[in-house]
Design a protein around this motif. Structure first.
Motif, PDB file in Angstrom:
ATOM      1  N   PHE A  47       1.948   1.259  -6.414  1.00 36.98           N
ATOM      2  CA  PHE A  47       2.510   1.564  -7.565  1.00 36.98           C
ATOM      3  C   PHE A  47       3.997   0.685  -7.924  1.00 36.98           C
ATOM      4  O   PHE A  47       4.108   0.237  -8.979  1.00 36.98           O
ATOM      5  CB  PHE A  47       3.054   3.029  -7.584  1.00 36.98           C
ATOM      6  CG  PHE A  47       3.760   3.688  -8.858  1.00 36.98           C
ATOM      7  CD1 PHE A  47       3.162   3.835  -9.740  1.00 36.98           C
ATOM      8  CD2 PHE A  47       5.272   3.678  -8.699  1.00 36.98           C
ATOM      9  CE1 PHE A  47       4.186   4.186 -11.231  1.00 36.98           C
ATOM     10  CE2 PHE A  47       6.132   3.991  -9.842  1.00 36.98           C
ATOM     11  CZ  PHE A  47       5.410   4.220 -11.040  1.00 36.98           C
ATOM     12  N   VAL A  48       4.549   0.391  -6.615  1.00 40.89           N
ATOM     13  CA  VAL A  48       5.755  -0.270  -6.571  1.00 40.89           C
ATOM     14  C   VAL A  48       5.405  -1.779  -7.244  1.00 40.89           C
ATOM     15  O   VAL A  48       5.931  -2.529  -8.017  1.00 40.89           O
ATOM     16  CB  VAL A  48       6.597  -0.238  -5.558  1.00 40.89           C
ATOM     17  CG1 VAL A  48       7.509  -1.324  -5.409  1.00 40.89           C
ATOM     18  CG2 VAL A  48       7.164   1.032  -5.138  1.00 40.89           C
ATOM     19  N   VAL A  49       4.240  -2.249  -6.571  1.00 38.75           N
ATOM     20  CA  VAL A  49       3.832  -3.563  -6.883  1.00 38.75           C
ATOM     21  C   VAL A  49       3.338  -3.915  -8.122  1.00 38.75           C
ATOM     22  O   VAL A  49       3.518  -4.661  -8.991  1.00 38.75           O
ATOM     23  CB  VAL A  49       2.733  -3.946  -5.796  1.00 38.75           C
ATOM     24  CG1 VAL A  49       1.929  -5.481  -6.132  1.00 38.75           C
ATOM     25  CG2 VAL A  49       3.319  -4.266  -4.528  1.00 38.75           C
ATOM     26  N   GLY A  50       2.629  -2.946  -8.574  1.00 43.92           N
ATOM     27  CA  GLY A  50       2.258  -2.933 -10.035  1.00 43.92           C
ATOM     28  C   GLY A  50       3.379  -2.841 -11.148  1.00 43.92           C
ATOM     29  O   GLY A  50       3.075  -3.562 -12.335  1.00 43.92           O
ATOM     30  N   CYS A  51       4.248  -2.069 -10.854  1.00 42.92           N
ATOM     31  CA  CYS A  51       5.421  -2.095 -11.855  1.00 42.92           C
ATOM     32  C   CYS A  51       6.139  -3.479 -11.578  1.00 42.92           C
ATOM     33  O   CYS A  51       6.542  -3.911 -12.829  1.00 42.92           O
ATOM     34  CB  CYS A  51       6.450  -0.834 -11.283  1.00 42.92           C
ATOM     35  SG  CYS A  51       5.989   0.683 -11.808  1.00 42.92           S
ATOM     36  N   PHE A  52       6.292  -4.032 -10.555  1.00 39.12           N
ATOM     37  CA  PHE A  52       6.788  -5.392 -10.296  1.00 39.12           C
ATOM     38  C   PHE A  52       6.064  -6.391 -11.158  1.00 39.12           C
ATOM     39  O   PHE A  52       6.749  -7.101 -11.949  1.00 39.12           O
ATOM     40  CB  PHE A  52       6.905  -5.784  -8.741  1.00 39.12           C
ATOM     41  CG  PHE A  52       8.416  -5.280  -8.293  1.00 39.12           C
ATOM     42  CD1 PHE A  52       9.287  -6.278  -7.730  1.00 39.12           C
ATOM     43  CD2 PHE A  52       8.536  -3.731  -8.012  1.00 39.12           C
ATOM     44  CE1 PHE A  52      10.396  -6.022  -7.235  1.00 39.12           C
ATOM     45  CE2 PHE A  52       9.681  -3.678  -7.561  1.00 39.12           C
ATOM     46  CZ  PHE A  52      10.850  -4.685  -7.056  1.00 39.12           C
ATOM     47  N   PHE A  53       5.086  -6.475 -10.934  1.00 38.62           N
ATOM     48  CA  PHE A  53       4.024  -7.440 -11.696  1.00 38.62           C
ATOM     49  C   PHE A  53       4.221  -7.031 -13.301  1.00 38.62           C
ATOM     50  O   PHE A  53       4.357  -8.210 -13.857  1.00 38.62           O
ATOM     51  CB  PHE A  53       2.586  -7.103 -11.356  1.00 38.62           C
ATOM     52  CG  PHE A  53       2.201  -8.157 -10.021  1.00 38.62           C
ATOM     53  CD1 PHE A  53       1.868  -9.604 -10.328  1.00 38.62           C
ATOM     54  CD2 PHE A  53       1.946  -7.775  -8.662  1.00 38.62           C
ATOM     55  CE1 PHE A  53       1.613 -10.269  -9.111  1.00 38.62           C
ATOM     56  CE2 PHE A  53       1.804  -8.315  -7.837  1.00 38.62           C
ATOM     57  CZ  PHE A  53       1.528  -9.762  -8.032  1.00 38.62           C
TER      58      PHE A  53
END
Length: 433
Positions: free
Chosen positions: A355-361
């Motif tokens: 979830f964190v990585v997806g939001c960052f991207f």
């Protein structure tokens, strides 16, 4: 399933064709996230013009493609200019198809053969788990905005991705000569793919079978040497052909020298440009060495020691790290390794940062153009704002790579040690920090 794949190819081709013939093409091609000094089609056309005028394109700081690439691109521009857009689209679709077949072969080999703990039946892969990942791989490449924009912007990353895709396919099929030749071609263009020689050597060695253990070990040692020699011979041959086409070796400084020395500090999605803009000239050489070792060699040995049993995951990890740390990265490089991730769909349940990585991207992809506009056009921001976005983007990619590697280790540990673990009579949970 085949009909679905062909439908995806058709839809993806239509999307690319529409954007190539729209008013957005020039805007996309001018974006610093898409085009860099190494892959810009505008640079290619300038180099081809100088070449046709009898001027050495490698004198000065204008052109950084290899002489072999210059010859091919010049033929395209001179003889079939109306088909150039179609060639980019076809190469993108072929890359997706090659990755699809690579994933099919990889999934067919992904069979649980070892003796695992008794309570791990739920973790073992079933036949139904191996059907959809190849489709997801093709879809992730065909409909990734990073890949679409790279194609529409007519960056030479499209051809680099095609070479990498064939390298993966030929590696998993065990075709040494063809694999080393294509890998040498990819290395000729951008240097960093040379690190993929290690996973390719491991895969090719594992593909060879012998009856005895002693014979197998000696065969693997000779296999590594043969693969390395084949790759070096192919690369030297390509360099010699390039020198003959260019009429000398000046192109080395304009291609490899440009990649290693990083003289052009125009912003991109990488990390080099900001550090070397702020760097005192006295320390530049030290940090050039540090950054380039980090990009090419630093992670090679530890990852190889840990993932020598999973050369495909090793190759994907090295490709991702290249896209993060190379001197002139683009979104097309990022999109390529993102398309490989569905091959390890069975690890997604073990990932903790999705979830964190997806939001960052998502956030960095949106904020990048906004902050660029504020900096360059509105003059209400500065380089620190844009570098903050690129730094967050690189951080997201590192989180993604480490998360998938930790997921692999956690699943492997669970398979061999069981799902039920107790310490002092209490149930425990495996957490990697």
């Amino acid at each position: 399933m085949e009909n679905l794949i062909y439908l995806e190819y058709a839809v993806a081709g239509i999307i690319r064709y529409w954007l190539l013939n729209s008013d957005y093409k020039q805007t996309i091609g001018d974006r610093v996230e898409i085009s860099t000094p190494l892959n810009s089609w505008r640079k290619v056309t300038e180099g081809a013009y100088l070449y046709n005028e009898g001027i050495n394109p490698y004198v000065g700081d204008n052109f950084h493609e290899t002489p072999l690439g210059l010859t091919v691109f010049d033929k395209m521009i001179s003889h079939i200019p109306q088909w150039i857009g179609i060639i980019f689209i076809v190469c993108d679709l072929v890359t997706a198809h090659v990755l699809y077949h690579t994933a099919q072969i990889f999934m067919s080999e992904l069979v649980e053969k070892d003796k695992y703990a008794k309570d791990t039946e739920a973790l073992l892969l079933k036949q139904s788990d191996l059907v959809l990942p190849p489709v997801y791989v093709a879809s992730a490449y065909l409909f990734n905005p990073y890949i679409i924009f790279s194609c529409v912007g007519q960056t030479t990353t499209v051809f680099a991705n095609l070479c990498l895709a064939f390298t993966f396919l030929l590696m998993i099929k065990g075709h040494r000569l063809a694999c080393c030749s294509v890998l040498a071609l990819a290395t000729l263009q951008s240097l960093y793919p040379a690190t993929l020689l290690v996973p390719a050597s491991i895969y090719l060695a594992q593909a060879e079978r012998t009856s005895s253990l002693e014979g197998r070990q000696s065969l693997r040692a000779s296999s590594f040497i043969l693969t390395a020699v084949t790759f070096i011979a192919a690369l030297l041959l390509l360099l010699y052909i390039s020198s003959e086409l260019a009429g000398g070796w000046e192109f080395l400084h304009a291609t490899y020298g440009f990649i290693l020395n990083v003289p052009d500090l125009r912003p991109n999605v990488g990390l080099f440009w900001y550090f070397f803009t702020e760097m005192f000239e006295n320390f530049r050489l030290l940090f050039i060495y540090a950054f380039q070792i980090n990009a090419a060699l630093l992670y090679l040995v530890p990852l190889t020691l840990r993932l020598h049993g999973e050369p495909m995951l090793l190759a994907a990890s090295l490709t991702a790290l290249m896209a993060v740390f190379k001197s002139y990265p683009s979104l097309g490089d990022v999109g390529f390794y993102l398309a490989l991730l569905p091959m390890w769909k069975h690890l997604f349940n073990y990932m903790q940062q999705g979830f964190v990585v997806g939001c960052f991207f998502l956030i960095t992809s949106v904020m990048g153009p906004i902050v660029w506009h504020l900096w360059i056009y509105s003059r209400s921001a500065n380089a620190n704002f844009y570098f903050g976005v690129t730094l967050a983007f690189a951080t997201a990619q590192i989180f993604l790579v480490t998360d998938i590697l930790f997921a692999y280790i956690k699943r492997e540990f669970s398979l061999y040690h069981g799902l039920h673990r107790e310490v002092n009579g209490k149930t425990t949970k495996l957490v990697l920090e």
